[in-house]
Design a protein around this motif. Sequence first.
Motif, PDB file in Angstrom:
ATOM      1  N   GLY A 177      25.998  45.891  48.839  1.00 56.93           N
ATOM      2  CA  GLY A 177      26.604  46.560  49.976  1.00 56.93           C
ATOM      3  C   GLY A 177      28.078  46.898  49.835  1.00 56.93           C
ATOM      4  N   VAL A 178      28.637  47.410  50.915  1.00 52.85           N
ATOM      5  CA  VAL A 178      29.993  47.970  50.871  1.00 52.85           C
ATOM      6  C   VAL A 178      31.039  46.915  50.486  1.00 52.85           C
ATOM      7  CG1 VAL A 178      30.381  47.712  53.360  1.00 52.85           C
ATOM      8  CG2 VAL A 178      31.526  49.529  52.146  1.00 52.85           C
ATOM      9  N   TRP A 179      30.780  45.644  50.825  1.00 55.73           N
ATOM     10  CA  TRP A 179      31.739  44.577  50.490  1.00 55.73           C
ATOM     11  C   TRP A 179      31.350  43.873  49.195  1.00 55.73           C
ATOM     12  CZ3 TRP A 179      35.395  45.935  53.377  1.00 55.73           C
ATOM     13  CH2 TRP A 179      35.126  46.480  54.628  1.00 55.73           C
ATOM     14  N   SER A 180      30.673  44.572  48.312  1.00 56.88           N
ATOM     15  CA  SER A 180      30.074  44.016  47.092  1.00 56.88           C
ATOM     16  C   SER A 180      30.954  43.026  46.322  1.00 56.88           C
ATOM     17  CB  SER A 180      29.728  45.191  46.163  1.00 56.88           C
ATOM     18  OG  SER A 180      29.355  44.715  44.896  1.00 56.88           O
ATOM     19  N   ASN A 181      30.395  41.839  46.117  1.00 56.96           N
ATOM     20  CA  ASN A 181      31.089  40.862  45.277  1.00 56.96           C
ATOM     21  C   ASN A 181      30.890  41.187  43.799  1.00 56.96           C
ATOM     22  OD1 ASN A 181      32.666  38.648  44.787  1.00 56.96           O
ATOM     23  ND2 ASN A 181      30.999  37.174  44.910  1.00 56.96           N
ATOM     24  N   VAL A 182      29.765  41.838  43.456  1.00 56.05           N
ATOM     25  CA  VAL A 182      29.569  42.259  42.052  1.00 56.05           C
ATOM     26  C   VAL A 182      30.661  43.267  41.684  1.00 56.05           C
ATOM     27  CG1 VAL A 182      28.008  43.397  40.421  1.00 56.05           C
ATOM     28  CG2 VAL A 182      27.068  41.861  42.165  1.00 56.05           C
ATOM     29  N   ARG A 183      30.922  44.219  42.600  1.00 58.78           N
ATOM     30  CA  ARG A 183      31.994  45.196  42.330  1.00 58.78           C
ATOM     31  C   ARG A 183      33.341  44.475  42.226  1.00 58.78           C
ATOM     32  NH1 ARG A 183      31.892  48.078  46.907  1.00 58.78           N
ATOM     33  NH2 ARG A 183      33.881  47.360  47.692  1.00 58.78           N
ATOM     34  N   HIS A 184      33.554  43.528  43.117  1.00 58.39           N
ATOM     35  CA  HIS A 184      34.812  42.784  43.139  1.00 58.39           C
ATOM     36  C   HIS A 184      35.009  42.017  41.823  1.00 58.39           C
ATOM     37  CE1 HIS A 184      38.127  40.579  44.833  1.00 58.39           C
ATOM     38  NE2 HIS A 184      37.553  39.456  44.452  1.00 58.39           N
ATOM     39  N   GLN A 185      33.936  41.360  41.360  1.00 59.94           N
ATOM     40  CA  GLN A 185      34.053  40.512  40.162  1.00 59.94           C
ATOM     41  C   GLN A 185      34.089  41.315  38.873  1.00 59.94           C
ATOM     42  OE1 GLN A 185      34.524  37.353  40.209  1.00 59.94           O
ATOM     43  NE2 GLN A 185      33.955  36.828  42.289  1.00 59.94           N
ATOM     44  N   HIS A 186      33.335  42.414  38.828  1.00 61.19           N
ATOM     45  CA  HIS A 186      33.069  43.016  37.521  1.00 61.19           C
ATOM     46  C   HIS A 186      33.547  44.456  37.392  1.00 61.19           C
ATOM     47  CE1 HIS A 186      31.088  42.824  33.661  1.00 61.19           C
ATOM     48  NE2 HIS A 186      30.484  43.978  33.897  1.00 61.19           N
ATOM     49  N   PHE A 187      33.943  45.092  38.489  1.00 59.01           N
ATOM     50  CA  PHE A 187      34.332  46.514  38.401  1.00 59.01           C
ATOM     51  C   PHE A 187      35.769  46.707  38.874  1.00 59.01           C
ATOM     52  CE2 PHE A 187      30.404  48.785  37.315  1.00 59.01           C
ATOM     53  CZ  PHE A 187      29.481  47.752  37.426  1.00 59.01           C
TER      54      PHE A 187
END
Length: 407
Positions: A177-187
Motif C-alpha cells: 500500500g501507499v505507506w509501503s514498508n518494502v518501499r521504505h526499506q528497499h527503494f
Amino acid sequence: MRPEGQGSLTAAPASRTVVVAGAGIGGLTAAIALAEQRFHVIVLEKAPQLDQAGAGIQLSPNASSVLLRLGLEKHLADHVVTPDDISIIAARSGRPIVRIPLGASAQTRYGAPYWIIHRADLQAALLRRARENPDIDLQLDAPFEDVSLHASGVTVINREAQQQTSRRAVALVGADGVWSNVRHQHFGGVPASLSGHVAWRGTVDAFKLPRDVSQNRITLWLGAGAHLVAYPVRGGALINIVAIVAGHWDRPGWNEAGDASEIAAEFASRGWSAGARKIVEAADNWRKWALFTVEGAGLAKGPVALLGDAGHAMLPFAAQGAAMAIEDAAVLADCLVRQPDAATEAFRRYAAQRQTRVAQVRRTTWQAGAIYHLPAPVALARNLSMKLLGGRRLLSQRDWIYDWRLA
Ligand SMILES: Cc1cc2nc3c(=O)[nH]c(=O)nc-3n(C[C@H](O)[C@H](O)[C@H](O)COP(=O)(O)OP(=O)(O)OC[C@H]3O[C@@H](n4cnc5c(N)ncnc54)[C@H](O)[C@@H]3O)c2cc1C
C-alpha cells in the motif's frame, strides 16, 4: 490455502517460493496469479484480520478481464453491479450534461464487463479464491519488517506472535500500500506525497434516495474545485458516495471518521443544486481519506518488486488505482513464470512493461481532476464540449485504458 497462522513455511523449496507483503487487492491478486503458475506464495499481512474498510470501487474491463481469467467469476457474481451508464451533471444548476453508456455497450466494446462492487466484497472474493489454492499461505498479523538479498534470492524478515521470523524465497513483492514498508526499506524511502485533495466516503440506503440516483448508474456531479460520485453497491441495496474536495488535512489511513455537518456545510457553501446537496446530507457514516500519491520509486530492484499503491499510488479520478494493481499482478506473475530462476531479470521486464502505462494512466488522473474541477465560465465550455462529443465518443477516449489485456 493453508489455515491462517498454521503455515508450514519451510515445506516448499525457496526456489519456487515468493513472499508477497500485503493482502490488499493487489497482493491477493498477485498471490492467486502466482499460485496459478505453480509458485508457492506466502502472503504476509500486517492486519490481524482483513479490513472491511473502504466503500465502493469501480472495476473497468482492463481489471475485470484479469479477475475473470483468474477464475473469480463465481466468487464475484453475487456482489457486482453492472451500471448502465455514467450520468454527468453540472453541480450548481443540477442539469444533466451527458450520459456515457456502460452496461452492454462496454461489454461489447471491450469484451469484458464494467463493474462496481463494495471493496470488502472484492477482497472477500479474492480471499475465497486464494483459499481454494493450497499453494497460498496467508499469514495475518505478520507485518513485513526487512529484506536482505543473497545469491539465490531474498531473506524476508517479518514479525509474528511478537517474534521476528525469517524466510528464504526467490523473490519479494511489496504490495503493502501507499505507506509501503518494502518501499521504505528497499527503494530509497521514496515518501508518499500529499495531493491537496481529501476524499469523503459514505453510504446511504438506496431507498432513501431519489430513483434517478439509486438506479443502476454512476452519477458524477462536476463543480468548481470539487466533485461528487454516487453509485450502487451490495446488489443495489446501498449507494456509495464519494465527495472529493480540496484540502490539506493529511492524516494517513483509510478509515478516519468524518463530521457529517462539516461536509454538508462545505457543499452548501459552494452553491450546489439541492439534488446534489441532498445526497451529501443523506449519508451519515462519513469517512475521510487524505489522498496521497507515490511517484518515482521504481518498480523493481533486484529480486524485489513493488506493485499497486506501494509503487505508484495515484489519484482516484479515473477510477484506476486498483485496476493498475490488478494489471501489475497479472504482468508480474507472467514475467516470473517465464524466468522462474532469474527473478531479477523477470522483475526488470515487469518494471519495463508497467512503467509507461502507469505513467500514462497517472497523467489521465491529473487531467481528469483538472477538467472535473474547472471554475465558471470555463466549466460552461467544458459542459458544452462534453455534450457535443456525446457519451459514446467520451467512452472511446478511454479505449486505451479499458482495452488493455495481458500480452
Ligand atoms: C476515494 C477512493 C476511491 C477509489 N476508487 C477506485 C476505483 O473506483 N477503482 C479503482 O481501480 N481504484 C480506486 N481507488 C484506488 C484503490 O483503492 C487503490 O489503488 C487500491 O486499493 C490499491 O490496492 P493495493 O493492494 O495496492 O493497496 P492496499 O489496498 O492499500 O493494500 C495494502 C495492504 O498491505 C497491508 N500492509 C501495509 N503495511 C504492511 C506491512 N508492513 N506488512 C504486511 N502488510 C502490510 C495493508 O494492511 C493492506 O492490507 C480509489 C481510491 C480512493 C482513495
